[in-house]
Design a protein around this motif. Structure first.
Motif, PDB file in Angstrom:
ATOM      1  N   GLN A  69      76.079  78.922  71.065  1.00 53.94           N
ATOM      2  CA  GLN A  69      75.955  79.030  72.594  1.00 53.94           C
ATOM      3  C   GLN A  69      77.156  79.708  72.975  1.00 53.94           C
ATOM      4  O   GLN A  69      78.265  79.677  72.470  1.00 53.94           O
ATOM      5  N   ALA A  70      77.065  80.722  73.957  1.00 54.51           N
ATOM      6  CA  ALA A  70      78.115  81.667  74.357  1.00 54.51           C
ATOM      7  C   ALA A  70      78.664  81.077  75.452  1.00 54.51           C
ATOM      8  O   ALA A  70      78.540  80.327  76.435  1.00 54.51           O
ATOM      9  N   ILE A  71      80.003  81.156  75.648  1.00 54.67           N
ATOM     10  CA  ILE A  71      80.957  80.869  76.857  1.00 54.67           C
ATOM     11  C   ILE A  71      81.472  82.094  77.559  1.00 54.67           C
ATOM     12  O   ILE A  71      81.882  83.118  76.979  1.00 54.67           O
ATOM     13  N   ALA A  72      81.649  81.953  78.746  1.00 62.00           N
ATOM     14  CA  ALA A  72      82.225  83.062  79.595  1.00 62.00           C
ATOM     15  C   ALA A  72      83.462  82.700  79.979  1.00 62.00           C
ATOM     16  O   ALA A  72      83.844  81.495  80.458  1.00 62.00           O
ATOM     17  N   GLY A  73      84.450  83.573  80.202  1.00 61.36           N
ATOM     18  CA  GLY A  73      85.730  83.252  80.606  1.00 61.36           C
ATOM     19  C   GLY A  73      86.057  83.923  81.993  1.00 61.36           C
ATOM     20  O   GLY A  73      85.259  85.233  82.111  1.00 61.36           O
ATOM     21  N   LEU A  74      86.553  83.514  82.925  1.00 62.02           N
ATOM     22  CA  LEU A  74      86.648  84.209  84.200  1.00 62.02           C
ATOM     23  C   LEU A  74      88.126  84.125  84.716  1.00 62.02           C
ATOM     24  O   LEU A  74      88.901  83.217  84.320  1.00 62.02           O
ATOM     25  N   ASP A  75      88.476  85.377  85.129  1.00 60.52           N
ATOM     26  CA  ASP A  75      89.863  85.454  85.931  1.00 60.52           C
ATOM     27  C   ASP A  75      89.593  85.889  87.234  1.00 60.52           C
ATOM     28  O   ASP A  75      89.222  86.832  87.618  1.00 60.52           O
ATOM     29  N   LEU A  76      89.862  84.640  88.172  1.00 61.89           N
ATOM     30  CA  LEU A  76      89.416  84.756  89.630  1.00 61.89           C
ATOM     31  C   LEU A  76      90.520  85.413  90.294  1.00 61.89           C
ATOM     32  O   LEU A  76      91.766  84.933  90.430  1.00 61.89           O
ATOM     33  N   GLY A  77      90.449  86.765  90.722  1.00 57.07           N
ATOM     34  CA  GLY A  77      91.375  87.347  91.585  1.00 57.07           C
ATOM     35  C   GLY A  77      90.873  87.686  93.136  1.00 57.07           C
ATOM     36  O   GLY A  77      89.459  87.052  93.384  1.00 57.07           O
ATOM     37  N   THR A  78      91.584  87.892  94.046  1.00 56.83           N
ATOM     38  CA  THR A  78      91.224  87.873  95.385  1.00 56.83           C
ATOM     39  C   THR A  78      90.272  89.304  95.705  1.00 56.83           C
ATOM     40  O   THR A  78      89.205  89.113  96.434  1.00 56.83           O
ATOM     41  N   ILE A  87      86.556  89.785  89.985  1.00 52.45           N
ATOM     42  CA  ILE A  87      86.663  88.589  89.063  1.00 52.45           C
ATOM     43  C   ILE A  87      86.410  89.146  87.728  1.00 52.45           C
ATOM     44  O   ILE A  87      85.639  90.096  87.437  1.00 52.45           O
ATOM     45  N   GLY A  88      87.600  88.959  87.066  1.00 52.27           N
ATOM     46  CA  GLY A  88      87.505  89.270  85.714  1.00 52.27           C
ATOM     47  C   GLY A  88      86.438  88.653  84.552  1.00 52.27           C
ATOM     48  O   GLY A  88      86.386  87.326  84.916  1.00 52.27           O
ATOM     49  N   LEU A  89      85.756  89.364  83.902  1.00 52.83           N
ATOM     50  CA  LEU A  89      84.980  88.620  82.947  1.00 52.83           C
ATOM     51  C   LEU A  89      85.139  88.789  81.368  1.00 52.83           C
ATOM     52  O   LEU A  89      85.506  89.926  81.131  1.00 52.83           O
ATOM     53  N   ALA A  90      84.720  87.888  80.709  1.00 51.13           N
ATOM     54  CA  ALA A  90      84.824  87.927  79.382  1.00 51.13           C
ATOM     55  C   ALA A  90      83.875  87.004  78.642  1.00 51.13           C
ATOM     56  O   ALA A  90      83.224  86.152  79.511  1.00 51.13           O
ATOM     57  N   MET A  91      83.235  87.435  77.615  1.00 55.94           N
ATOM     58  CA  MET A  91      82.189  86.607  76.760  1.00 55.94           C
ATOM     59  C   MET A  91      82.700  86.392  75.357  1.00 55.94           C
ATOM     60  O   MET A  91      83.354  87.248  74.809  1.00 55.94           O
ATOM     61  N   SER A  92      82.326  85.239  75.056  1.00 51.36           N
ATOM     62  CA  SER A  92      82.239  84.923  73.404  1.00 51.36           C
ATOM     63  C   SER A  92      81.281  85.365  72.889  1.00 51.36           C
ATOM     64  O   SER A  92      80.122  85.508  73.160  1.00 51.36           O
ATOM     65  N   ASP A  93      81.412  85.548  71.531  1.00 54.06           N
ATOM     66  CA  ASP A  93      80.318  85.809  70.337  1.00 54.06           C
ATOM     67  C   ASP A  93      79.518  84.456  70.289  1.00 54.06           C
ATOM     68  O   ASP A  93      80.003  83.242  70.617  1.00 54.06           O
ATOM     69  N   LEU A  94      78.635  84.612  69.869  1.00 58.40           N
ATOM     70  CA  LEU A  94      77.599  83.031  69.281  1.00 58.40           C
ATOM     71  C   LEU A  94      78.463  82.152  68.628  1.00 58.40           C
ATOM     72  O   LEU A  94      78.321  81.157  68.605  1.00 58.40           O
ATOM     73  N   SER A  95      79.122  82.602  67.658  1.00 63.08           N
ATOM     74  CA  SER A  95      80.027  81.569  66.957  1.00 63.08           C
ATOM     75  C   SER A  95      81.410  81.116  67.491  1.00 63.08           C
ATOM     76  O   SER A  95      81.919  80.390  66.972  1.00 63.08           O
ATOM     77  N   ARG A  96      81.384  81.712  68.637  1.00 62.45           N
ATOM     78  CA  ARG A  96      82.695  81.410  69.590  1.00 62.45           C
ATOM     79  C   ARG A  96      83.955  81.528  68.828  1.00 62.45           C
ATOM     80  O   ARG A  96      84.900  80.463  68.987  1.00 62.45           O
ATOM     81  N   ARG A  97      84.125  82.618  68.194  1.00 64.59           N
ATOM     82  CA  ARG A  97      85.430  82.867  67.553  1.00 64.59           C
ATOM     83  C   ARG A  97      86.184  84.089  68.340  1.00 64.59           C
ATOM     84  O   ARG A  97      87.422  83.832  68.301  1.00 64.59           O
ATOM     85  N   PHE A  98      85.455  85.074  68.839  1.00 64.76           N
ATOM     86  CA  PHE A  98      86.176  86.240  69.651  1.00 64.76           C
ATOM     87  C   PHE A  98      85.694  86.323  71.143  1.00 64.76           C
ATOM     88  O   PHE A  98      84.455  85.989  71.531  1.00 64.76           O
ATOM     89  N   ALA A  99      86.617  86.642  71.954  1.00 63.72           N
ATOM     90  CA  ALA A  99      86.237  86.840  73.368  1.00 63.72           C
ATOM     91  C   ALA A  99      86.467  88.400  73.502  1.00 63.72           C
ATOM     92  O   ALA A  99      87.388  89.186  73.132  1.00 63.72           O
ATOM     93  N   THR A 100      85.434  88.915  74.378  1.00 63.47           N
ATOM     94  CA  THR A 100      85.262  90.357  74.397  1.00 63.47           C
ATOM     95  C   THR A 100      85.145  90.633  75.992  1.00 63.47           C
ATOM     96  O   THR A 100      84.444  90.042  76.713  1.00 63.47           O
ATOM     97  N   PRO A 101      85.934  91.588  76.584  1.00 58.92           N
ATOM     98  CA  PRO A 101      86.283  91.685  77.959  1.00 58.92           C
ATOM     99  C   PRO A 101      84.924  92.421  78.464  1.00 58.92           C
ATOM    100  O   PRO A 101      84.255  92.991  77.546  1.00 58.92           O
ATOM    101  N   ARG A 102      84.497  92.182  79.549  1.00 55.96           N
ATOM    102  CA  ARG A 102      83.420  92.764  80.103  1.00 55.96           C
ATOM    103  C   ARG A 102      83.724  93.257  81.522  1.00 55.96           C
ATOM    104  O   ARG A 102      84.653  93.016  81.969  1.00 55.96           O
ATOM    105  N   PRO A 103      82.767  94.265  82.106  1.00 49.38           N
ATOM    106  CA  PRO A 103      83.184  94.935  83.316  1.00 49.38           C
ATOM    107  C   PRO A 103      83.499  93.888  84.391  1.00 49.38           C
ATOM    108  O   PRO A 103      82.956  92.661  84.485  1.00 49.38           O
TER     109      PRO A 103
END
Length: 159
Positions: free
Chosen positions: A17-26, A29-45
């Motif tokens: 299961q993948a997890i998303a990371g959020l950096d909430l700005g004014t 919203i910065g986005l990142a996604m984990s891989d399915l093994s939840r080892r690495f976070a990758t930035p997204r647009p």
């Protein structure tokens, strides 16, 4: 929607299961996604913020497309550990998202994540203009990677 601790999330996660990371700005919203093994976070647009309803729709469409099982959202605490207006705004955003989704949110202390992201982009010799475009997603990636590392440590401790 539930607000979980990282420990509660660790107990409820299923394999792949993948997890998303959020950096909430004014403004974004910065986005990142984990891989399915939840080892690495990758930035997204980044998501350009418009108004809450539209922001939520874009975020939930992203979550559905990427099969996100949870969101790690940066909690912008002050350096002394106190909660300022941005913490209140982040908590309000999560409360409002709770009316739109059942996906859990986990708050993650994001102190210095933007500083770390800026430093990493500088080391990669990214131009000032490109850094401005990428900083929020890079910060979201640092937030998510910290949570992924904690989840990994919890899994090792449980074994």
């Amino acid at each position: 929607m539930a607000i979980l601790t990282i420990e509660e999330l660790a107990e409820s996660l299923q394999p792949a299961q993948a997890i998303a990371g959020l950096d909430l700005g004014t403004k974004t919203i910065g986005l990142a996604m984990s891989d399915l093994s939840r080892r690495f976070a990758t930035p997204r647009p980044v998501i350009k913020r418009v108004k809450f309803t539209q922001d939520a729709e874009v975020l939930l469409a992203f979550a559905e497309k990427e099969k996100v099982c949870a969101f790690i959202i940066g909690l912008p605490m002050n350096m002394d550990g106190s909660a300022g207006p941005r913490v209140q705004a982040t908590r309000a955003f999560v409360r409002s998202m709770g009316e739109k989704t059942a996906l859990p949110f986990i708050f993650w202390d994001e102190r210095l994540s933007t500083v770390a992201a800026e430093r990493a982009l500088l080391e990669m010799d990214v131009s000032r203009a490109k850094r401005a475009e990428r900083i929020d997603s890079a910060a979201a990636s640092f937030i998510l990677q910290g949570a992924l590392d904690r989840l990994s440590a919890l899994a090792r401790a449980a074994d």
